[in-house]
Design a protein around this motif. Structure first.
Motif, mmCIF file in Angstrom:
data_model
loop_
_atom_site.group_PDB
_atom_site.id
_atom_site.type_symbol
_atom_site.label_atom_id
_atom_site.label_comp_id
_atom_site.label_asym_id
_atom_site.label_seq_id
_atom_site.Cartn_x
_atom_site.Cartn_y
_atom_site.Cartn_z
ATOM 1 N N SER A 1 -7.750 -5.887 5.915
ATOM 2 C CA SER A 1 -7.048 -6.207 4.684
ATOM 3 C C SER A 1 -7.868 -7.159 3.825
ATOM 4 O O SER A 1 -8.449 -8.119 4.351
ATOM 5 C CB SER A 1 -5.697 -6.855 5.007
ATOM 6 O OG SER A 1 -5.144 -7.464 3.862
ATOM 7 N N PRO A 2 -7.942 -6.932 2.513
ATOM 8 C CA PRO A 2 -8.680 -7.853 1.648
ATOM 9 C C PRO A 2 -8.019 -9.215 1.539
ATOM 10 O O PRO A 2 -8.612 -10.158 1.040
ATOM 11 C CB PRO A 2 -8.675 -7.121 0.293
ATOM 12 C CG PRO A 2 -7.507 -6.214 0.334
ATOM 13 C CD PRO A 2 -7.379 -5.794 1.776
ATOM 14 N N THR A 3 -6.788 -9.334 2.039
ATOM 15 C CA THR A 3 -6.099 -10.627 1.992
ATOM 16 C C THR A 3 -6.618 -11.572 3.061
ATOM 17 O O THR A 3 -6.306 -12.762 3.047
ATOM 18 C CB THR A 3 -4.591 -10.452 2.173
ATOM 19 O OG1 THR A 3 -4.331 -9.902 3.472
ATOM 20 C CG2 THR A 3 -4.020 -9.525 1.128
ATOM 21 N N GLN B 1 -6.057 -5.492 -5.536
ATOM 22 C CA GLN B 1 -6.563 -5.365 -4.171
ATOM 23 C C GLN B 1 -6.034 -4.099 -3.497
ATOM 24 O O GLN B 1 -6.774 -3.396 -2.803
ATOM 25 C CB GLN B 1 -6.178 -6.595 -3.354
ATOM 26 C CG GLN B 1 -6.944 -7.852 -3.720
ATOM 27 C CD GLN B 1 -6.489 -9.051 -2.913
ATOM 28 O OE1 GLN B 1 -5.329 -9.149 -2.510
ATOM 29 N NE2 GLN B 1 -7.402 -9.974 -2.667
ATOM 30 N N ALA B 2 -4.760 -3.818 -3.716
ATOM 31 C CA ALA B 2 -4.163 -2.626 -3.120
ATOM 32 C C ALA B 2 -4.812 -1.362 -3.671
ATOM 33 O O ALA B 2 -5.117 -0.427 -2.927
ATOM 34 C CB ALA B 2 -2.660 -2.609 -3.377
ATOM 35 N N LEU C 1 0.828 -1.205 0.000
ATOM 36 C CA LEU C 1 0.000 0.000 0.000
ATOM 37 C C LEU C 1 0.862 1.255 0.000
ATOM 38 O O LEU C 1 0.606 2.203 -0.753
ATOM 39 C CB LEU C 1 -0.918 0.007 1.220
ATOM 40 C CG LEU C 1 -1.991 -1.070 1.285
ATOM 41 C CD1 LEU C 1 -2.746 -0.974 2.603
ATOM 42 C CD2 LEU C 1 -2.950 -0.977 0.104
ATOM 43 N N ALA D 1 -3.807 -1.211 6.707
ATOM 44 C CA ALA D 1 -4.452 -2.506 6.527
ATOM 45 C C ALA D 1 -4.329 -3.295 7.827
ATOM 46 O O ALA D 1 -3.245 -3.441 8.375
ATOM 47 C CB ALA D 1 -3.793 -3.272 5.382
ATOM 48 N N PHE E 1 -8.222 -0.975 -2.103
ATOM 49 C CA PHE E 1 -8.089 -0.535 -0.711
ATOM 50 C C PHE E 1 -7.843 0.963 -0.638
ATOM 51 O O PHE E 1 -8.326 1.636 0.281
ATOM 52 C CB PHE E 1 -6.930 -1.304 -0.065
ATOM 53 C CG PHE E 1 -6.803 -1.113 1.422
ATOM 54 C CD1 PHE E 1 -7.391 -2.006 2.297
ATOM 55 C CD2 PHE E 1 -6.093 -0.046 1.950
ATOM 56 C CE1 PHE E 1 -7.279 -1.846 3.678
ATOM 57 C CE2 PHE E 1 -5.982 0.135 3.321
ATOM 58 C CZ PHE E 1 -6.577 -0.770 4.185
ATOM 59 N N LEU E 2 -7.099 1.492 -1.607
ATOM 60 C CA LEU E 2 -6.767 2.911 -1.648
ATOM 61 C C LEU E 2 -7.817 3.741 -2.385
ATOM 62 O O LEU E 2 -7.550 4.879 -2.783
ATOM 63 C CB LEU E 2 -5.393 3.104 -2.298
ATOM 64 C CG LEU E 2 -4.209 2.520 -1.511
ATOM 65 C CD1 LEU E 2 -2.919 2.636 -2.308
ATOM 66 C CD2 LEU E 2 -4.063 3.212 -0.148
ATOM 67 N N MET F 1 -8.374 -0.411 8.099
ATOM 68 C CA MET F 1 -9.442 -1.199 7.487
ATOM 69 C C MET F 1 -8.952 -2.627 7.343
ATOM 70 O O MET F 1 -7.746 -2.881 7.242
ATOM 71 C CB MET F 1 -9.792 -0.620 6.107
ATOM 72 C CG MET F 1 -10.284 0.825 6.143
ATOM 73 S SD MET F 1 -10.815 1.395 4.511
ATOM 74 C CE MET F 1 -9.243 1.459 3.652
#
Length: 310
Positions: A306-308, A264-265, A32, A236, A268-269, A304
Motif C-alpha cells: 500500500s502507498p500509505t 494514491q488509489a 480501492l 493492498a 495503485f489501480l 502490492m
C-alpha cells in the motif's frame, strides 16, 4: 463437464455496486474496491449501487454505516437509489433457501464445527465438509444448518482482470453452508439474492474474494439467476505482507483530506493522475479517471504494498 454459468447478462447500461460490511470505517483497501467499482460503472454511463452487508449483528459496529456513507461522499463516490441493508432482507433469503430445498439442491446438516474439523480434509478455503448429512437426517432430528450440494459442480468463468478461472466445488470447497447453525443466512446466499434483486450486471471487488465466485455462480445457476461479469482487483498489503483490513487495524480514511488518498488509489489501480492534477479536488480527479479508465491498465498481481505505508 465444466459448466460455464456466467454468460454475459443482457443489459443496456451496466449496474455495479459496492457492498461494505459495517464493522468499522473504510480504509485504503476499501477505497480501492469502491473506486474500482464506481469507475467501471460510471465510465460507461452505468449505475452504482450501495449495499450495507450487516448480516452478522455481533460484528456490526454502531455508527459504522453512517461513517461509511460520509466517507464515500467525501471522496465524491455518490451512489444511485436508496442504500440497501441486508438486515432488512431476511424474507428474500428465506424464500431462496426454500427454493433450494424444494429443488433438492440443499439439505439440513447436524454437524458441529468440531465434528467437521475432525472429519473434513483441508482445502484452499478451509476444512472441506465431508458430506456427512447428504443422505438425510435421522428421524426426529432437526437441522442445525443448511448446505448446498456441490457434487458435480465444476465452474468456469472469465475474470476481466485475473483471466480464466476454473473450480471443482466438491473437491475445493465442498457443500457450503447457506444458513448457519446460529440461524443467520450465509454470505454467499445473501449476496447472490441481493445482486439479482438489484439487477447488478458487474461485480468489481478485491482479489481476496475471487475464491467466493465459484460457489456464488453455482447458487445463481441453482436459483435460475443470471450471473454478472466479474473483475477482481489487486490487494493492498501492509509492510508485513498482510492484506489491509479492519482485522489488521488498517488506518481509517481521512475524510478531511480525500484528494491525496484518491490519487494514491488511482495510481495503485494503474491510473496515476497526471502532474497537472496534483492537488486537484476529488471531482476533477474522478472526472479525469472516468474518461481514461480501462481494466487493462490494472495490475493482475495478487497483492502490492500500500502507498500509505501501513
Amino acid at each position: 463437464m465444466i459448466n460455464h454459468y456466467n454468460a454475459p447478462m443482457q443489459k443496456s447500461h451496466p449496474i455495479g455496486r459496492f457492498a461494505p460490511s459495517p464493522t468499522g470505517p473504510l480504509h485504503f483497501g476499501s477505497l480501492l474496491a469502491a473506486v474500482g467499482s464506481w469507475l467501471q460503472a460510471r465510465s460507461r454511463d452505468g449505475q452504482w449501487l450501495l449495499r450495507i452487508e450487516d448480516l452478522d449483528p455481533p460484528r456490526v459496529m454502531v455508527g459504522a454505516d453512517s461513517a461509511i456513507l460520509r466517507s464515500l461522499e467525501a471522496f465524491g463516490l455518490y451512489w444511485d437509489g436508496a442504500v440497501v441493508y441486508q438486515s432488512a432482507r431476511q424474507e428474500a433469503y428465506q424464500a431462496a433457501l426454500e427454493q433450494l430445498i424444494d429443488a433438492g439442491a440443499a439439505y439440513g446438516c447436524l454437524c458441529t464445527r468440531k465434528q467437521i474439523q475432525a472429519r473434513g480434509r483441508p482445502g484452499p478455503a478451509g476444512v472441506i465438509y465431508p458430506g456427512t448429512c447428504r443422505a438425510g437426517l435421522s428421524p426426529g432430528k432437526s437441522a442445525r444448518s443448511w448446505r448446498v450440494d456441490s457434487r458435480g459442480a465444476r465452474i468456469a468463468f472469465e475474470d476481466a482482470i485475473q483471466g480464466p478461472q476454473q473450480a471443482d466445488l466438491e473437491a475445493e470447497i465442498g457443500d457450503f453452508a447457506i444458513r448457519r447453525a446460529d440461524g443467520l443466512f450465509a454470505y454467499h446466499l445473501a449476496l447472490v439474492v441481493d445482486d439479482a434483486a438489484s439487477g447488478v450486471t458487474e461485480v468489481v471487488r478485491g482479489q481476496d474474494l475471487l475464491a467466493c465466485t465459484p460457489p456464488q455462480i453455482h447458487l445463481q445457476h441453482l436459483l435460475g439467476l443470471p450471473s454478472p461479469e466479474y473483475a477482481h482487483l489487486p490487494l493492498a498489503m501492509n509492510r508485513h505482507g498482510t492484506k489491509l483490513s479492519k482485522q489488521t487495524f488498517a488506518k481509517a480514511l481521512d475524510d478531511a483530506d480525500p484528494g491525496p488518498q484518491l490519487a494514491q488509489a488511482l495510481g495503485f489501480l494503474g491510473h496515476p493522475p497526471p502532474a497537472g492534477l496534483h492537488g486537484a479536488p476529488v471531482a476533477e480527479l474522478l472526472d479525469w479517471a472516468r474518461n481514461t479508465w480501462s481494466l487493462e491498465r490494472i495490475p493482475r498481481l495478487a497483492g502490492m504494498l500500500s502507498p500509505t505505508g501501513e
